[in-house]
Design a protein around this motif. Structure first.
Motif, short mmCIF file in Angstrom:
data_model
loop_
_atom_site.label_atom_id
_atom_site.label_comp_id
_atom_site.label_asym_id
_atom_site.label_seq_id
_atom_site.Cartn_x
_atom_site.Cartn_y
_atom_site.Cartn_z
N UNK A 44 8.19 -0.64 -13.70
CA UNK A 44 9.50 -1.17 -13.32
C UNK A 44 10.36 -0.13 -12.61
N UNK A 45 9.71 0.78 -11.91
CA UNK A 45 10.43 1.78 -11.13
C UNK A 45 10.48 1.31 -9.68
N UNK A 46 11.63 0.91 -9.24
CA UNK A 46 11.77 0.32 -7.90
C UNK A 46 11.46 1.32 -6.80
N UNK A 47 11.80 2.57 -7.00
CA UNK A 47 11.55 3.58 -5.97
C UNK A 47 10.05 3.84 -5.80
N UNK A 48 9.33 3.94 -6.90
CA UNK A 48 7.88 4.12 -6.83
C UNK A 48 7.21 2.90 -6.22
N UNK A 49 7.70 1.71 -6.56
CA UNK A 49 7.13 0.49 -5.99
C UNK A 49 7.36 0.45 -4.49
N UNK A 50 8.57 0.78 -4.05
CA UNK A 50 8.86 0.80 -2.61
C UNK A 50 8.00 1.82 -1.89
N UNK A 51 7.79 2.97 -2.50
CA UNK A 51 6.94 4.01 -1.92
C UNK A 51 5.50 3.53 -1.79
N UNK A 52 5.00 2.86 -2.82
CA UNK A 52 3.63 2.36 -2.79
C UNK A 52 3.46 1.27 -1.73
N UNK A 53 4.44 0.38 -1.62
CA UNK A 53 4.37 -0.68 -0.60
C UNK A 53 4.46 -0.08 0.80
N UNK A 54 5.32 0.91 0.97
CA UNK A 54 5.44 1.56 2.29
C UNK A 54 4.14 2.27 2.67
N UNK A 56 1.21 1.20 1.81
CA UNK A 56 0.21 0.15 2.00
C UNK A 56 0.30 -0.47 3.39
N UNK A 57 1.48 -0.56 3.95
CA UNK A 57 1.68 -1.25 5.23
C UNK A 57 0.87 -0.65 6.38
N UNK A 58 0.87 0.67 6.59
CA UNK A 58 0.05 1.20 7.70
C UNK A 58 -1.45 0.97 7.51
N UNK A 59 -1.89 0.94 6.26
CA UNK A 59 -3.31 0.70 6.00
C UNK A 59 -3.70 -0.72 6.38
#
Length: 81
Positions: A44-54, A56-59
């Motif tokens: 439930x850490x929004x910053x880590x989630x945003x980092x992980x999604x960011x 994932x996008x270039x991949x």
């Protein structure tokens, strides 16, 4: 004059085998990154989630570009596919 360190891989870069290898490595990276997204959501850490999604996008974009190249090759030479 400097040596080109990617010279041995140059032959694979445009080949069908090279594209398939690139697609496989991109798919593996997407799987790993999606696991990272799930772990980040679990904490439930929004910053880590945003980092992980960011990350994932270039991949995903890279995998889509390789797929487009493979499809283009299939249209150009239907006998080779």
């Amino acid at each position: 004059m400097t040596k080109n360190r990617s010279a041995p891989a140059k032959g694979l870069r445009g080949s069908k085998a090279g594209l398939v290898l690139s697609l496989g490595s991109s798919a593996l990276a997407v799987v790993r990154a999606s696991k990272q997204v799930r772990r980040a959501k679990g904490t439930h850490d929004k910053l880590n989630t945003a980092d992980a999604v960011a990350g994932l996008l270039p991949l995903i974009t890279s995998a889509a570009l390789v797929l487009r190249q493979l499809r283009g090759r299939r249209r150009e030479d239907p006998e080779a596919a």
